[in-house]
Write a protein that holds these residues in place. Structure first.
Motif, PDB file in Angstrom:
ATOM      1  N   MET A  16      35.021  21.169  68.650  1.00 41.87           N
ATOM      2  CA  MET A  16      34.484  22.737  69.011  1.00 41.87           C
ATOM      3  C   MET A  16      35.497  24.650  69.213  1.00 41.87           C
ATOM      4  SD  MET A  16      30.261  22.138  69.906  1.00 41.87           S
ATOM      5  CE  MET A  16      30.845  20.719  71.101  1.00 41.87           C
ATOM      6  N   ALA A  17      36.217  23.624  70.148  1.00 41.66           N
ATOM      7  CA  ALA A  17      36.848  25.238  71.165  1.00 41.66           C
ATOM      8  C   ALA A  17      37.732  25.326  69.632  1.00 41.66           C
ATOM      9  CB  ALA A  17      37.572  23.974  71.950  1.00 41.66           C
ATOM     10  N   ALA A  18      37.794  24.180  69.318  1.00 41.18           N
ATOM     11  CA  ALA A  18      38.982  24.883  67.812  1.00 41.18           C
ATOM     12  C   ALA A  18      38.017  25.294  67.228  1.00 41.18           C
ATOM     13  CB  ALA A  18      40.110  23.429  67.783  1.00 41.18           C
ATOM     14  N   ALA A  19      37.859  25.215  66.106  1.00 43.57           N
ATOM     15  CA  ALA A  19      36.408  25.962  65.545  1.00 43.57           C
ATOM     16  C   ALA A  19      36.941  26.685  65.888  1.00 43.57           C
ATOM     17  CB  ALA A  19      35.155  24.904  64.936  1.00 43.57           C
ATOM     18  N   GLN A  24      37.278  28.042  61.205  1.00 38.98           N
ATOM     19  CA  GLN A  24      37.076  26.599  60.595  1.00 38.98           C
ATOM     20  C   GLN A  24      36.689  25.421  61.134  1.00 38.98           C
ATOM     21  OE1 GLN A  24      41.082  24.628  60.460  1.00 38.98           O
ATOM     22  NE2 GLN A  24      41.957  26.150  59.680  1.00 38.98           N
ATOM     23  N   PRO A  25      35.346  25.848  60.468  1.00 39.67           N
ATOM     24  CA  PRO A  25      33.773  24.806  61.110  1.00 39.67           C
ATOM     25  C   PRO A  25      34.359  23.515  60.118  1.00 39.67           C
ATOM     26  CG  PRO A  25      33.376  26.029  58.352  1.00 39.67           C
ATOM     27  CD  PRO A  25      34.683  27.048  59.247  1.00 39.67           C
ATOM     28  N   ASN A 319      50.944  27.430  62.951  1.00 37.35           N
ATOM     29  CA  ASN A 319      50.433  26.386  63.973  1.00 37.35           C
ATOM     30  C   ASN A 319      49.347  25.840  63.616  1.00 37.35           C
ATOM     31  OD1 ASN A 319      49.004  28.562  65.244  1.00 37.35           O
ATOM     32  ND2 ASN A 319      50.931  28.242  67.102  1.00 37.35           N
ATOM     33  N   THR A 320      48.466  27.321  62.899  1.00 38.35           N
ATOM     34  CA  THR A 320      47.548  25.806  62.095  1.00 38.35           C
ATOM     35  C   THR A 320      47.133  26.481  60.212  1.00 38.35           C
ATOM     36  OG1 THR A 320      46.382  28.516  61.881  1.00 38.35           O
ATOM     37  CG2 THR A 320      45.598  27.014  64.277  1.00 38.35           C
ATOM     38  N   ALA A 321      46.149  24.652  60.303  1.00 36.73           N
ATOM     39  CA  ALA A 321      46.595  24.744  58.648  1.00 36.73           C
ATOM     40  C   ALA A 321      45.168  25.739  58.044  1.00 36.73           C
ATOM     41  CB  ALA A 321      45.635  22.933  58.597  1.00 36.73           C
ATOM     42  N   PRO A 322      45.982  26.512  56.444  1.00 42.36           N
ATOM     43  CA  PRO A 322      44.725  27.819  56.190  1.00 42.36           C
ATOM     44  C   PRO A 322      43.539  26.528  55.753  1.00 42.36           C
ATOM     45  CG  PRO A 322      47.064  27.411  55.162  1.00 42.36           C
ATOM     46  CD  PRO A 322      47.150  25.970  56.587  1.00 42.36           C
ATOM     47  N   THR A 323      42.651  27.273  54.836  1.00 50.30           N
ATOM     48  CA  THR A 323      41.586  27.001  54.737  1.00 50.30           C
ATOM     49  C   THR A 323      42.078  26.159  53.296  1.00 50.30           C
ATOM     50  OG1 THR A 323      40.249  29.102  55.263  1.00 50.30           O
ATOM     51  CG2 THR A 323      39.281  27.658  53.541  1.00 50.30           C
ATOM     52  N   GLY A 324      41.251  24.808  52.942  1.00 52.85           N
ATOM     53  CA  GLY A 324      40.798  24.160  51.933  1.00 52.85           C
ATOM     54  C   GLY A 324      42.643  23.255  52.137  1.00 52.85           C
ATOM     55  N   TRP A 325      43.186  23.549  53.847  1.00 53.74           N
ATOM     56  CA  TRP A 325      44.459  22.142  54.115  1.00 53.74           C
ATOM     57  C   TRP A 325      44.167  21.739  55.402  1.00 53.74           C
ATOM     58  CZ3 TRP A 325      49.056  22.750  50.604  1.00 53.74           C
ATOM     59  CH2 TRP A 325      48.832  23.334  49.541  1.00 53.74           C
ATOM     60  N   LEU A 326      44.670  20.508  54.908  1.00 51.12           N
ATOM     61  CA  LEU A 326      45.025  19.451  56.488  1.00 51.12           C
ATOM     62  C   LEU A 326      45.971  19.676  57.182  1.00 51.12           C
ATOM     63  CD1 LEU A 326      42.445  16.732  55.313  1.00 51.12           C
ATOM     64  CD2 LEU A 326      42.143  18.371  56.727  1.00 51.12           C
ATOM     65  N   LYS A 327      46.404  19.826  58.226  1.00 45.46           N
ATOM     66  CA  LYS A 327      48.704  19.369  58.806  1.00 45.46           C
ATOM     67  C   LYS A 327      48.507  17.834  58.261  1.00 45.46           C
ATOM     68  CE  LYS A 327      47.645  22.331  62.987  1.00 45.46           C
ATOM     69  NZ  LYS A 327      47.910  22.251  64.094  1.00 45.46           N
ATOM     70  N   CYS A 514      51.219  21.283  55.617  1.00 44.26           N
ATOM     71  CA  CYS A 514      50.474  20.469  55.500  1.00 44.26           C
ATOM     72  C   CYS A 514      49.978  20.206  54.091  1.00 44.26           C
ATOM     73  CB  CYS A 514      49.716  21.556  55.229  1.00 44.26           C
ATOM     74  SG  CYS A 514      49.671  23.120  57.093  1.00 44.26           S
ATOM     75  N   ILE A 515      48.530  19.976  53.982  1.00 43.44           N
ATOM     76  CA  ILE A 515      48.794  19.093  52.428  1.00 43.44           C
ATOM     77  C   ILE A 515      47.026  19.474  52.220  1.00 43.44           C
ATOM     78  CG2 ILE A 515      46.958  17.008  53.605  1.00 43.44           C
ATOM     79  CD1 ILE A 515      48.272  15.448  51.330  1.00 43.44           C
ATOM     80  N   LYS A 516      47.484  19.868  50.521  1.00 36.90           N
ATOM     81  CA  LYS A 516      46.331  20.290  50.565  1.00 36.90           C
ATOM     82  C   LYS A 516      44.793  19.187  49.414  1.00 36.90           C
ATOM     83  CE  LYS A 516      43.540  23.750  48.354  1.00 36.90           C
ATOM     84  NZ  LYS A 516      42.076  22.730  48.327  1.00 36.90           N
ATOM     85  N   PHE A 517      43.830  19.045  50.409  1.00 38.48           N
ATOM     86  CA  PHE A 517      42.704  18.055  50.229  1.00 38.48           C
ATOM     87  C   PHE A 517      40.918  18.855  49.055  1.00 38.48           C
ATOM     88  CE2 PHE A 517      40.394  20.474  53.821  1.00 38.48           C
ATOM     89  CZ  PHE A 517      39.362  21.662  53.011  1.00 38.48           C
TER      90      PHE A 517
END
Length: 517
Positions: A16-19, A24-25, A319-327, A514-517
């Motif tokens: 929740m703090a990171a979101a 990023q929800p 240093n954060t993953a963009p929307t649609g991506w995961l670290k 990062c990797i696209k999900f």
């Protein structure tokens, strides 16, 4: 203090703090129940838990809904099938799309029978939880797995929801051939199909009143220089004349230059409803642009900015993953929440818990190398495998030039002009004999006590102990030659010392993989 309650885990609070910080929800995707390993569960001891004490059943959440009075309060619903059972419910937890335990709670001890024990219906379990900000939680439920409960059907499947709208005395009639597409109308309404009629007029300079000769204002569409004017007050619009009996006069909202063409079309479909997709609107008059894009199978600008196939690897200068991506950090994530990514990479980088999660590749601190795929340059490796650091076997050569066969010349310093002293040893007491020839006849020795006639000699006495001096002449200034023998052909040894640091690497820069999900 209440006996039964729910709390957020440390993972849930961090999410929740990171979101809230990154915008990023969080998506809540799964719920599980357990039996506490046969004992009641003290929920205050579970703040750092990553799973239930003993999980007995897990499934995708049937539905998540917000409290109508508190927008940050949610209820998640789990359906336990009648075929699942044979254990006592004592604990419950919800999991986010990363596979982490978001919140956990305890339950009153309730035995869940299976169908073999006589259970004939599914069991519904609901979990209530709060979030710090309602915008950090998204509700993405797979409609293919959602199950309507009996209570939900009673409250929601009513005639009011099946046949909304209408007034007393109206009837429902088909608006199109599509199933369920109906409209309400009066019984005496008669549908009449008529031809469209129109007339063209040339406006005078500053003209705003237009008297129609062929058409009337009923079902009228007005165009000026090809642009549609909507009915209503204001510029670029038209209105019916204020006279109550006039159906052939319109008032333009503004005047136009002389010679401007006006077309009045009656019974045109657009005369009864706003015109769709007018050229001058450039698609801004669509009722729903997202729906239009879905029908055309195209993406919006925002969507295309993070468009890539699932499983694609990229590095980002953030240093954060963009929307649609995961670290790409090796984390275990949900197979259902990231179904496209799971279909793309499967368990090549880890099977997660072997049931509901799988692992992402871990690219932290790694260099990427293309898979050999049968080429033979880096053969014998499986796809996705890792290699430890290594130096190729090699040698360091060193040599010293051969000196060849040679001699070294040596010299002695000059001694200068000098003499060398010499002595003879003591000869002791002795006599010297002299032998001579008689002058007149026979002879005698020196030791003869008398001399014969004819001798002419002297007698020599004993000399006694004495020495004789010897003189050696000076050698003059001179040198002595020293010869040094040849060393022969030979080499000199060279020692090469080790150099370098703790690893082999090219010049590089750290970026976020990062990797696209």
């Amino acid at each position: 203090m209440p006996t039964f309650k729910s709390i957020h885990t440390a993972h849930g609070l961090q999410r929740m703090a990171a979101a809230e910080a990154a915008g990023q929800p969080i998506n809540i995707v799964e719920m599980a129940v357990g039996d506490g390993n046969g004992n009641p569960v003290d929920i205050d001891d579970q703040a750092d838990a990553t799973g239930l004490v003993r999980e007995r059943f897990r499934a995708e959440i049937n539905r998540v809904y917000a409290d109508p009075e508190r927008d940050n309060r949610y209820s998640a619903e789990l359906i336990i099938p009648a075929s699942v059972g044979g254990f006592t419910l004592r604990e419950i937890g919800i999991f986010d799309e990363q596979g982490g335990l978001f919140a956990v709670g305890n339950l009153p001890e309730t035995y869940k029978p299976s169908d073999s024990e006589g259970a004939f219906a599914d069991t519904v379990v609901r979990f209530e939880f709060l979030v710090t900000n309602a915008s950090v939680v998204t509700l993405q439920i797979d409609p293919n797995v959602a199950v309507a409960t009996h209570t939900w059907i009673i409250n929601n499947v009513t005639m009011a929801t099946l046949l909304p709208g209408g007034t007393t005395g109206q009837i429902a009639k088909k608006a199109s051939n599509a199933d369920g597409d109906i409209v309400w109308s009066d019984p005496d309404d008669i549908n009449i199909t008529v031809n469209t009629i129109d007339e063209e007029q040339t406006l005078a300079d500053s003209q705003t009143l237009v008297d129609l000769a062929v058409v009337t204002t009923r079902g009228l569409a007005v165009y000026v220089d090809g642009l549609r004017l909507y009915e209503g007050a204001g510029a670029n619009r038209w209105q019916k004349a204020p006279e109550p009996d006039s159906v052939t006069r319109i008032v333009l909202g503004q005047s136009y230059p002389g010679g401007t063409k006006l077309i009045a079309a009656q019974n045109e479909p657009t005369g009864f409803a706003p015109s769709p997709l007018e050229r001058s609107k450039n698609l801004s008059d669509l009722d729903s642009r997202p729906a239009a894009r879905a029908n055309l199978d195209v993406f919006s600008k925002a969507e295309t900015r993070h468009m890539a196939p699932s499983g694609m690897i990229a590095h980002f200068a953030r240093n954060t993953a963009p929307t649609g991506w995961l670290k790409a950090n090796g984390a275990a994530v949900s197979r259902s929440a990231y179904a496209d990514l799971f279909a793309a990479i499967g368990t090549a980088f880890g099977a997660g818990n072997g049931f509901t999660t799988f692992n992402l590749p871990d690219l932290r601190g790694e260099f990427l190398r293309g898979w050999d795929d049968g080429r033979g340059a880096d053969g014998g490796r499986e796809f996705g495998s890792s290699q430890a650091g290594e130096l190729q076997s090699h040698a360091h050569q060193g040599s010293a030039g051969s000196a060849g066969a040679h001699a070294h010349t040596g010299t002695a310093a000059t001694a200068g002009s000098h003499s060398h002293g010499a002595t003879t040893g003591l000869s002791g007491h002795h006599n010297h004999r002299l032998s001579g020839q008689a002058a007149g006849g026979g002879g005698r020795g020196l030791d003869d006590e008398s001399q014969g006639s004819g001798w002419s000699s002297d007698r020599i006495e004993a000399a006694g102990n004495h020495t004789h001096s010897v003189s050696i002449g000076t050698g003059g200034a001179h040198t002595h030659t020293v010869s040094v023998g040849s060393a022969g052909t030979h080499n000199h040894s060279i020692e090469v010392e080790a150099t370098g640091g703790s690893e082999t690497r090219p010049r590089n820069m750290a970026m976020l993989g990062c990797i696209k999900f």
